[in-house]
Motif scaffolding. Structure first.
Motif, PDB file in Angstrom:
ATOM      1  N   TRP A  90     -22.804 -48.690 -36.129  1.00 53.98           N
ATOM      2  CA  TRP A  90     -22.394 -47.401 -35.557  1.00 53.98           C
ATOM      3  C   TRP A  90     -23.165 -47.069 -34.292  1.00 53.98           C
ATOM      4  CZ3 TRP A  90     -17.899 -45.883 -36.335  1.00 53.98           C
ATOM      5  CH2 TRP A  90     -17.272 -46.008 -37.592  1.00 53.98           C
ATOM      6  N   GLU A  91     -24.415 -47.496 -34.213  1.00 53.05           N
ATOM      7  CA  GLU A  91     -25.168 -47.298 -32.979  1.00 53.05           C
ATOM      8  C   GLU A  91     -24.552 -48.106 -31.849  1.00 53.05           C
ATOM      9  OE1 GLU A  91     -29.144 -48.335 -33.956  1.00 53.05           O
ATOM     10  OE2 GLU A  91     -29.606 -46.424 -34.925  1.00 53.05           O
ATOM     11  N   GLY A  92     -24.094 -49.323 -32.170  1.00 57.84           N
ATOM     12  CA  GLY A  92     -23.429 -50.140 -31.163  1.00 57.84           C
ATOM     13  C   GLY A  92     -22.153 -49.491 -30.658  1.00 57.84           C
ATOM     14  N   ALA A  93     -21.419 -48.838 -31.555  1.00 56.81           N
ATOM     15  CA  ALA A  93     -20.175 -48.175 -31.165  1.00 56.81           C
ATOM     16  C   ALA A  93     -20.452 -46.943 -30.311  1.00 56.81           C
ATOM     17  CB  ALA A  93     -19.379 -47.793 -32.411  1.00 56.81           C
ATOM     18  N   SER A  94     -21.447 -46.170 -30.689  1.00 56.72           N
ATOM     19  CA  SER A  94     -21.715 -44.915 -29.980  1.00 56.72           C
ATOM     20  C   SER A  94     -22.279 -45.149 -28.588  1.00 56.72           C
ATOM     21  CB  SER A  94     -22.677 -44.043 -30.796  1.00 56.72           C
ATOM     22  OG  SER A  94     -23.924 -44.697 -30.966  1.00 56.72           O
ATOM     23  N   ASP A  95     -22.877 -46.329 -28.358  1.00 54.52           N
ATOM     24  CA  ASP A  95     -23.468 -46.630 -27.055  1.00 54.52           C
ATOM     25  C   ASP A  95     -22.500 -47.338 -26.110  1.00 54.52           C
ATOM     26  OD1 ASP A  95     -25.836 -45.562 -27.954  1.00 54.52           O
ATOM     27  OD2 ASP A  95     -26.723 -47.493 -28.476  1.00 54.52           O
ATOM     28  N   ALA A  96     -21.320 -47.717 -26.571  1.00 50.34           N
ATOM     29  CA  ALA A  96     -20.424 -48.566 -25.786  1.00 50.34           C
ATOM     30  C   ALA A  96     -19.557 -47.763 -24.815  1.00 50.34           C
ATOM     31  CB  ALA A  96     -19.531 -49.368 -26.726  1.00 50.34           C
ATOM     32  N   ASP A  97     -19.137 -48.436 -23.742  1.00 48.33           N
ATOM     33  CA  ASP A  97     -18.164 -47.841 -22.829  1.00 48.33           C
ATOM     34  C   ASP A  97     -16.769 -47.849 -23.448  1.00 48.33           C
ATOM     35  OD1 ASP A  97     -19.860 -47.405 -20.414  1.00 48.33           O
ATOM     36  OD2 ASP A  97     -20.116 -49.573 -20.580  1.00 48.33           O
ATOM     37  N   ILE A  98     -16.483 -48.902 -24.206  1.00 55.21           N
ATOM     38  CA  ILE A  98     -15.198 -49.041 -24.897  1.00 55.21           C
ATOM     39  C   ILE A  98     -15.478 -49.589 -26.292  1.00 55.21           C
ATOM     40  CG2 ILE A  98     -12.953 -50.210 -24.922  1.00 55.21           C
ATOM     41  CD1 ILE A  98     -13.175 -50.469 -21.871  1.00 55.21           C
ATOM     42  N   VAL A  99     -14.792 -49.066 -27.287  1.00 56.05           N
ATOM     43  CA  VAL A  99     -14.903 -49.576 -28.652  1.00 56.05           C
ATOM     44  C   VAL A  99     -13.606 -50.307 -29.006  1.00 56.05           C
ATOM     45  CG1 VAL A  99     -15.272 -49.015 -31.081  1.00 56.05           C
ATOM     46  CG2 VAL A  99     -16.404 -47.665 -29.310  1.00 56.05           C
ATOM     47  N   ALA A 132     -12.765 -42.697 -33.918  1.00 52.86           N
ATOM     48  CA  ALA A 132     -12.199 -41.603 -33.130  1.00 52.86           C
ATOM     49  C   ALA A 132     -13.176 -40.437 -33.037  1.00 52.86           C
ATOM     50  CB  ALA A 132     -10.872 -41.147 -33.731  1.00 52.86           C
ATOM     51  N   ALA A 133     -13.924 -40.211 -34.117  1.00 49.86           N
ATOM     52  CA  ALA A 133     -14.868 -39.093 -34.145  1.00 49.86           C
ATOM     53  C   ALA A 133     -16.050 -39.298 -33.200  1.00 49.86           C
ATOM     54  CB  ALA A 133     -15.380 -38.883 -35.571  1.00 49.86           C
ATOM     55  N   THR A 134     -16.308 -40.547 -32.789  1.00 51.15           N
ATOM     56  CA  THR A 134     -17.406 -40.788 -31.851  1.00 51.15           C
ATOM     57  C   THR A 134     -17.060 -40.296 -30.451  1.00 51.15           C
ATOM     58  OG1 THR A 134     -16.657 -43.007 -31.150  1.00 51.15           O
ATOM     59  CG2 THR A 134     -18.043 -42.866 -33.136  1.00 51.15           C
ATOM     60  N   GLY A 135     -15.772 -40.153 -30.170  1.00 45.73           N
ATOM     61  CA  GLY A 135     -15.341 -39.703 -28.854  1.00 45.73           C
ATOM     62  C   GLY A 135     -15.344 -40.781 -27.795  1.00 45.73           C
ATOM     63  N   ARG A 136     -15.658 -42.028 -28.169  1.00 45.13           N
ATOM     64  CA  ARG A 136     -15.668 -43.115 -27.202  1.00 45.13           C
ATOM     65  C   ARG A 136     -14.252 -43.644 -26.974  1.00 45.13           C
ATOM     66  NH1 ARG A 136     -19.236 -42.006 -24.515  1.00 45.13           N
ATOM     67  NH2 ARG A 136     -19.177 -44.079 -23.539  1.00 45.13           N
ATOM     68  N   PRO A 137     -13.910 -44.080 -25.763  1.00 45.09           N
ATOM     69  CA  PRO A 137     -12.609 -44.710 -25.538  1.00 45.09           C
ATOM     70  C   PRO A 137     -12.454 -45.920 -26.455  1.00 45.09           C
ATOM     71  CG  PRO A 137     -13.723 -44.271 -23.454  1.00 45.09           C
ATOM     72  CD  PRO A 137     -14.729 -44.010 -24.532  1.00 45.09           C
ATOM     73  N   ALA A 138     -11.294 -46.042 -27.084  1.00 40.41           N
ATOM     74  CA  ALA A 138     -11.107 -47.110 -28.071  1.00 40.41           C
ATOM     75  C   ALA A 138      -9.783 -47.824 -27.873  1.00 40.41           C
ATOM     76  CB  ALA A 138     -11.196 -46.540 -29.489  1.00 40.41           C
ATOM     77  N   VAL A 139      -9.790 -49.105 -28.238  1.00 40.79           N
ATOM     78  CA  VAL A 139      -8.565 -49.899 -28.249  1.00 40.79           C
ATOM     79  C   VAL A 139      -8.418 -50.506 -29.632  1.00 40.79           C
ATOM     80  CG1 VAL A 139      -8.626 -50.409 -25.780  1.00 40.79           C
ATOM     81  CG2 VAL A 139      -9.750 -51.970 -27.386  1.00 40.79           C
ATOM     82  N   LEU A 140      -7.188 -50.798 -30.006  1.00 39.93           N
ATOM     83  CA  LEU A 140      -6.884 -51.407 -31.301  1.00 39.93           C
ATOM     84  C   LEU A 140      -6.625 -52.891 -31.100  1.00 39.93           C
ATOM     85  CD1 LEU A 140      -6.148 -51.126 -34.363  1.00 39.93           C
ATOM     86  CD2 LEU A 140      -3.797 -50.707 -33.603  1.00 39.93           C
TER      87      LEU A 140
END
Length: 322
Positions: A90-99, A132-140
């Motif tokens: 989760w730390e890796g996800a919250s620090d990323a430009d894109i998840v 989605a709750a992290t607010g980071r831009p995400a792709v599937l």
């Protein structure tokens, strides 16, 4: 090892960003990372929860440098080690430009028309909603598409996109490489503008001592299969470059019980010798030179309660819940 490189274009023309690969255990994150980077930088085995810490693989796509973060699988932790692994993810996800949310579609191959009733749907739904709750831009990213009919893939993409505002959806087979170029090209145009953080020929950002430990741990898992307890670990105690250009590497395998130690060592030390030879071959190929690898096995029944052991394998020791 980080830093800029003299060969990179003017920083006004370059892009660089961090992309976190998140998903359930065995979703194919490590296989995808290796495919994107173009060489083996992450340990891949049949066992779940293989990746234990955040590992950065570096890919070049034109003027863009993409730093992919292979995170541990996200699941419901039951032990302290598992808690540390999920925390790292989760730390890796919250620090990323894109998840990039990676979903293994193989279990859905024979799903009925009502996907929401499939046992795996709930896990995927929880993961997507948390990202989605992290607010980071995400792709599937739907992985293992070679195992599922196209109409089923389209239905899965529609169902999962209804759960979050994904920037884009990709269908890939990390194993065969299908779809990975389209994914890489899209990411390259959506990371921030800026200078590269690594030399263009660097494939990974991981200390050599930790890389060596991961190589040995992978060979243990491949050799011992289900005989090897999940609660074992490998640490590199010594990394010494010798005058002839070779490297002396000393490692310790920690297991919880003496019976597990006997399994790793094998009759007359044969199993440990086999593991060491396989690990040394991989290390010599990666280093481009000779490696002298020495492995010993120790019993430490409560190593998962020792903060020093967590630091040695690249994890933060989990803090007690408040």
């Amino acid at each position: 090892m980080s830093g800029t490189d003299d060969q990179q274009p003017d920083s006004g023309e370059t892009r660089c960003g961090f992309v976190a690969l998140v998903g359930a255990p065995n979703a194919g994150k490590s296989t995808l990372l290796n495919a994107l980077v173009g060489e083996k930088v992450s340990i891949v085995t049949h066992k779940v929860q293989t990746t234990r810490f955040r590992l950065r693989g570096i890919a070049m796509a034109g003027p863009a440098q993409l730093v992919f973060v292979d995170t541990p699988g996200i699941f419901a932790p039951k032990r302290r080690l598992e808690e540390a692994m999920v925390q790292a993810a989760w730390e890796g996800a919250s620090d990323a430009d894109i998840v990039a949310v990676l979903i293994d579609v193989a279990p859905f191959a024979e799903a009925g028309e009502r996907l929401v009733e499939h046992p795996r749907y709930g896990d995927a739904k929880d993961l997507i909603e948390r990202v989605a709750a992290t607010g980071r831009p995400a792709v599937l990213v739907l992985n293992k598409i070679d195992l599922v009919r196209r109409d089923r893939l389209l239905a899965l993409a529609e169902a999962f996109n209804a759960l979050a505002d994904f920037r884009s959806t990709f269908m890939v087979s990390a194993l065969t490489g299908d779809g990975t170029k389209a994914f890489l090209d899209w990411i390259a145009t959506h990371v921030p503008a800026g200078p590269w953080l690594y030399p263009p020929d660097q494939a990974a950002d991981i200390p050599l001592r930790l890389l060596a430990a991961e190589v040995t741990r992978e060979q243990m898992m491949l050799s011992l299969h289900d005989e090897l307890p999940y609660q074992s670990t490998v640490e590199t105690d010594l990394w010494k470059e010798l005058k002839d250009g070779s490297v002396r590497i000393e490692q310790t395998v920690y297991v919880a019980r003496d019976s597990q130690k006997a399994i790793v060592v094998g009759k007359g030390g044969a199993r440990l010798k086999q593991i060491g030879q396989a690990a040394r071959t991989i290390l010599e190929e990666a280093l481009g030179g000779r490696a002298h690898l020495f492995i010993r096995v120790k019993t430490r029944d409560k190593w998962q309660d020792d903060p020093a052991r967590y630091r040695a394998i690249g994890l933060d020791f989990p803090k007690p819940a408040s």
